[in-house]
Design a protein around this motif. Sequence first.
Motif, PDB file in Angstrom:
ATOM      1  N   VAL A 127       0.857  -1.175   0.000  1.00 43.47           N
ATOM      2  CA  VAL A 127       0.000   0.000   0.000  1.00 43.47           C
ATOM      3  C   VAL A 127       0.894   1.225   0.000  1.00 43.47           C
ATOM      4  CG1 VAL A 127      -1.756   1.267   1.265  1.00 43.47           C
ATOM      5  CG2 VAL A 127      -1.802  -1.238   1.215  1.00 43.47           C
ATOM      6  N   ALA A 128       0.608   2.168  -0.886  1.00 44.03           N
ATOM      7  CA  ALA A 128       1.466   3.349  -0.989  1.00 44.03           C
ATOM      8  C   ALA A 128       0.605   4.599  -1.060  1.00 44.03           C
ATOM      9  CB  ALA A 128       2.340   3.243  -2.241  1.00 44.03           C
ATOM     10  N   GLY A 129       1.223   5.727  -0.703  1.00 47.90           N
ATOM     11  CA  GLY A 129       0.557   7.024  -0.806  1.00 47.90           C
ATOM     12  C   GLY A 129      -0.783   7.009  -0.094  1.00 47.90           C
ATOM     13  N   PRO A 130      -1.766   7.670  -0.646  1.00 51.05           N
ATOM     14  CA  PRO A 130      -3.066   7.791   0.017  1.00 51.05           C
ATOM     15  C   PRO A 130      -3.852   6.480   0.049  1.00 51.05           C
ATOM     16  CG  PRO A 130      -3.147   8.758  -2.174  1.00 51.05           C
ATOM     17  CD  PRO A 130      -1.712   8.400  -1.918  1.00 51.05           C
ATOM     18  N   GLY A 131      -3.399   5.460  -0.703  1.00 55.33           N
ATOM     19  CA  GLY A 131      -4.146   4.201  -0.705  1.00 55.33           C
ATOM     20  C   GLY A 131      -4.018   3.450  -2.020  1.00 55.33           C
ATOM     21  N   PHE A 132      -2.916   3.681  -2.710  1.00 62.85           N
ATOM     22  CA  PHE A 132      -2.649   2.885  -3.919  1.00 62.85           C
ATOM     23  C   PHE A 132      -2.201   1.496  -3.504  1.00 62.85           C
ATOM     24  CE2 PHE A 132      -1.189   7.236  -5.263  1.00 62.85           C
ATOM     25  CZ  PHE A 132      -2.239   7.481  -6.123  1.00 62.85           C
ATOM     26  N   ILE A 133      -2.483   0.519  -4.360  1.00 59.74           N
ATOM     27  CA  ILE A 133      -1.913  -0.812  -4.120  1.00 59.74           C
ATOM     28  C   ILE A 133      -0.978  -1.144  -5.287  1.00 59.74           C
ATOM     29  CG2 ILE A 133      -2.386  -3.266  -3.833  1.00 59.74           C
ATOM     30  CD1 ILE A 133      -5.172  -2.465  -2.773  1.00 59.74           C
ATOM     31  N   ASN A 134       0.297  -1.292  -4.953  1.00 57.19           N
ATOM     32  CA  ASN A 134       1.264  -1.637  -5.990  1.00 57.19           C
ATOM     33  C   ASN A 134       1.394  -3.140  -6.105  1.00 57.19           C
ATOM     34  OD1 ASN A 134       1.760   1.055  -6.331  1.00 57.19           O
ATOM     35  ND2 ASN A 134       3.572   1.078  -5.002  1.00 57.19           N
ATOM     36  N   VAL A 135       1.368  -3.617  -7.341  1.00 57.00           N
ATOM     37  CA  VAL A 135       1.467  -5.058  -7.577  1.00 57.00           C
ATOM     38  C   VAL A 135       2.825  -5.371  -8.205  1.00 57.00           C
ATOM     39  CG1 VAL A 135       0.448  -7.042  -8.766  1.00 57.00           C
ATOM     40  CG2 VAL A 135      -1.020  -5.146  -8.010  1.00 57.00           C
ATOM     41  N   HIS A 136       3.610  -6.154  -7.491  1.00 55.48           N
ATOM     42  CA  HIS A 136       4.892  -6.614  -8.043  1.00 55.48           C
ATOM     43  C   HIS A 136       4.693  -8.037  -8.534  1.00 55.48           C
ATOM     44  CE1 HIS A 136       7.394  -3.333  -6.222  1.00 55.48           C
ATOM     45  NE2 HIS A 136       6.317  -3.252  -5.449  1.00 55.48           N
ATOM     46  N   LEU A 137       4.933  -8.266  -9.800  1.00 59.51           N
ATOM     47  CA  LEU A 137       4.658  -9.592 -10.353  1.00 59.51           C
ATOM     48  C   LEU A 137       5.753 -10.578  -9.953  1.00 59.51           C
ATOM     49  CD1 LEU A 137       3.407  -8.412 -13.854  1.00 59.51           C
ATOM     50  CD2 LEU A 137       1.993  -9.343 -12.007  1.00 59.51           C
TER      51      LEU A 137
END
Length: 576
Positions: free
Chosen positions: A76-86
């Motif tokens: 979870v990053a910033g205000p509520g992004f979800i980063n997906v690492h493959l």
Amino acid sequence: MNIHALLINRFSEALETMGVENAPIPVSRSARPEFGEYQFNGAMALAKQLRQKPRDIAEKIVEIVKLDDVASKLEVAGPGFINVHLNNEWLANQCELALHDPRIGVAKSPEQTVVVDYSSPNLAKEMHVGHLRTTIIGDAVVKVLEFLGHKVIRQNHMGDWGTQFGMLLAHLSDKLEQEVAETALSDLEDFYREAKVRFDDEEGFADRAREYVVKLQGGDEKCLSLWEKFIDVSIAHSEDVYKKLNVSLTRADIMGESAYNHDLANVISELKEKGIAVEDQGAQVVFIPELADKEGNPAVYIVQKSGGGYLYATTDLAAMRYRSGTLNADRTLILTDARQALHFKQTEIVGRKAGFMEEAQTYEHCPFGMMLGSDGKPFKTRTGGTVKLVELLDEAVERAGKLIAERDNDLSADELAEVARKVGIGAVKYADLSKNRTTDYMFNWDTMLSFEGNTAPYLQYAYTRVKSLFRKAGVAIETMPVDINIVEKQEHALSVLLLQFEEVVGLVSRDATPHVLCTYLYELASAFMSFYEACPMLKDGIELKVRDSRLALSALVASTLSQGLNLLGIETLEKM
Ligand code: ARG
């Protein structure tokens, strides 16, 4: 494999578990590799509905979303992004599947019938650069649609009818007293000019020309046979261009303006019956309040002239009805330059009011900008004339030949000619395809033929690099072991790109934008070059397992480049 679609699915399942239904699922590519490859940014929009902080919602989604197989990390990053690492293992697996699949892992879409109206030159004159863009872009779009499993009906809406044919036929009739049609019409540009001069200056000629129009439209046999001779030779000129361009259009795809002639009176009477067309100063017109000007005056769309003659618009209405009704097109795509945008907007409004199309059937005008010379003005010959396409293409091959001959290679004269043709024609096509079609673009020999940058020669060269890698390794692509193991970051980046091919062709088919595929292939070739530098294959001391894994990735690069270029109508080479 469509990673984007897969992520949307998994995130929407997760949201459903949380009791959120029908919410938009915004998944996009991450801007930077440290943020992973994809990003879900729908948590912010749910804050109100769920009465929770976006970051808390994001944490919750991360907990329940089922991505264990696909992702190595979710953050979870910033205000509520979800980063997906493959996940490397999953990527390797998917690449292996793609390598075993003749469609390199691209699934077919649910089948639609798509009419594509492209090229559509005017037969009264030679095909000139104005028809280059529609021909090349249209053909790429058609190939992508077919690859995705759609039923594509090509419609070459040639301008083979209309008043200028009176003048041309009167002139042809005179010329045929001395020579055969092929000779008389060997240069359509000259022929047109001669006829025009006579029309303007020669006494009695204009009257004869008008008489020919009336006779032609009345179905007079002698006139029709003259007309057939004329368009036959003119079509043959276009076919020369298609062949040179490696474009898939054939005679069977021609559905010219003349083909709708019998139906134009019906179109008018239907429009009148339905109260859509009304008489205005002797002409039949449709008022379009949806397209009113600033003063509120509706746009005026003429469907029949006061003398009774029909227009381009009448034919397009008949064509619309034929395509939706008889051909059952789910989508109709029409590729012309942007100056015709208003015409198609009006045609769609009028045609829909008349019930010529079902609600669900789409009418998509795909406009493009103009081709400009290096002076930024419309592309012309040095003396200001229109540039004939055939001549432009011959020049491309000649220039490519010179460039290739200067390079270090061991090509025979025949091979060189073949390479020159593929590179020259490929360069012209690619220069056009790689630009966002909606903008004007500057025609420039030096940039398009460069071996550096986003050009056909660069991609063709990248393909030969992979092929020569296999020759040097003494490995046959078809029979090599496929066991991929992804370790290095360049391998990771390359495999992600390889698996994005399906996503990209999907966009091209949705928006009729081949430049998206060009950009992708350029990124892929560049990623391959970085991978090639960082991950040696032929150096001494490289473990066989590592070498084979990297060769397998390279093989998938070769198939993807060749499939992609093939869809763009650009030929590949084994060496250059
Ligand atoms: N012949 C036209 C031109 O050269 C293009 C026709 C496009 N198709 C259509 N259905 N109007 O501008």
